[in-house]
Design an enzyme around this catalytic site. Structure first.
Site, PDB file in Angstrom:
ATOM      1  N   CYS A  62       0.860  -1.180   0.000  1.00  0.00           N
ATOM      2  CA  CYS A  62       0.000   0.000   0.000  1.00  0.00           C
ATOM      3  C   CYS A  62       0.898   1.232   0.000  1.00  0.00           C
ATOM      4  O   CYS A  62       1.631   1.467   0.968  1.00  0.00           O
ATOM      5  CB  CYS A  62      -0.912  -0.004   1.224  1.00  0.00           C
ATOM      6  N   CYS A  92      -5.345   6.141  -3.665  1.00  0.00           N
ATOM      7  CA  CYS A  92      -4.628   4.860  -3.694  1.00  0.00           C
ATOM      8  C   CYS A  92      -3.234   5.127  -4.250  1.00  0.00           C
ATOM      9  O   CYS A  92      -3.090   5.494  -5.422  1.00  0.00           O
ATOM     10  CB  CYS A  92      -5.377   3.848  -4.546  1.00  0.00           C
TER      11      CYS A  92
END
Length: 256
Positions: free
Chosen positions: A73, A197
């Site tokens: 991530c 994101c």
């Protein structure tokens, strides 16, 4: 079990962060999902454990909001770098290990610069491109991004025959003037659109470079502004950096 946690966000991508350098914290999938639940728990897109790892400043262990162990991530990595600086583990530079391998990062002028993995190649699909920037990403160029039903269209692609088993993150990108992009992302594991994101905007910037976009690429997401810098190498990319803010929101305690 009593936990002290920290809440961080990077352009609206938010995370529960736990200091597990003592190795005393062991969480079940259900407990992670509870902590990430926005109605019953703390609320977050994911959860991270800060752990020790020989040869590195620290290890990043990431869980998706559904409680399952996640892939890399990017925004989470930036937030964890800010957290370890806050905890005094590092000063302005960090070298850590995550699920996709080693990462370097540094903090400058209030922004976290996180080196992402090299990308060897981009796969061309019928209406999109696909690549792995630490997590798998489907990138589709669209117009009128603000009017797009990202949840419905992203979910349809994520659960299509090709991607249903392992899942993919789905990015919709609008090319703007002056080398800029606007991006919205449906994230697997969260199973919804998120405000940002990091690995997704990275994929969008690399895909856009094939249309003439030059490094660094400024990118607008629902939660703010990011940048992605890179160097082309043949059909792939190296020295890829995700750049943006990472903010501590609050500290709290919870009993599981």
């Amino acid at each position: 079990m009593d936990l002290t946690f920290y809440k961080y966000q990077g352009t609206g991508n938010d995370f529960v962060v736990l200091d597990n350098r003592s190795q005393e914290i062991t969480l079940t999938q259900e407990q992670v999902a509870f902590l990430c639940d926005r109605r019953k728990g703390v609320g977050a897109d994911g959860l991270m454990l800060l752990q020790n790892k020989e040869g590195y400043d620290f290890e990043m262990v990431y869980y998706n909001a559904d409680g399952r162990v996640g892939s890399m991530c990017g925004n989470g990595g930036r937030c964890l770098v800010a957290f370890v600086q806050f905890m005094g583990v590092v000063e302005n530079e960090a070298y850590f290990i995550a699920s996709d391998g080693p990462h370097k990062a540094y903090l400058k002028d209030g922004l976290v610069h996180l080196q992402m993995k090299d990308v060897d190649a981009i796969e061309d699909l019928e209406e999109a491109t696909f690549m792995n920037t630490g997590s798998p990403h489907y990138v589709k160029q669209v117009e009128a991004l603000a009017d797009l039903n990202v949840f419905a269209e992203g979910r349809a692609i994520r659960y299509s025959d090709r991607f249903k088993a392992e899942g993919t993150n789905v990015n919709f990108v609008e090319h703007l003037p002056q080398n800029k992009l606007s991006v919205r992302t449906y994230e697997r594991g969260v199973e919804d659109e998120t405000f940002s994101c990091g690995t997704g905007v990275t994929a969008c910037a690399l895909a856009a470079s094939r249309s003439g976009y030059e490094s660094p690429v400024p990118i607008s997401v629902l939660g703010g502004e990011l940048q992605v810098s890179f160097e082309k190498e043949g059909s792939g990319f190296k020295n890829v950096f995700l750049i943006g803010p990472a903010v501590q929101v609050f500290k709290g305690e919870i009993t599981l």
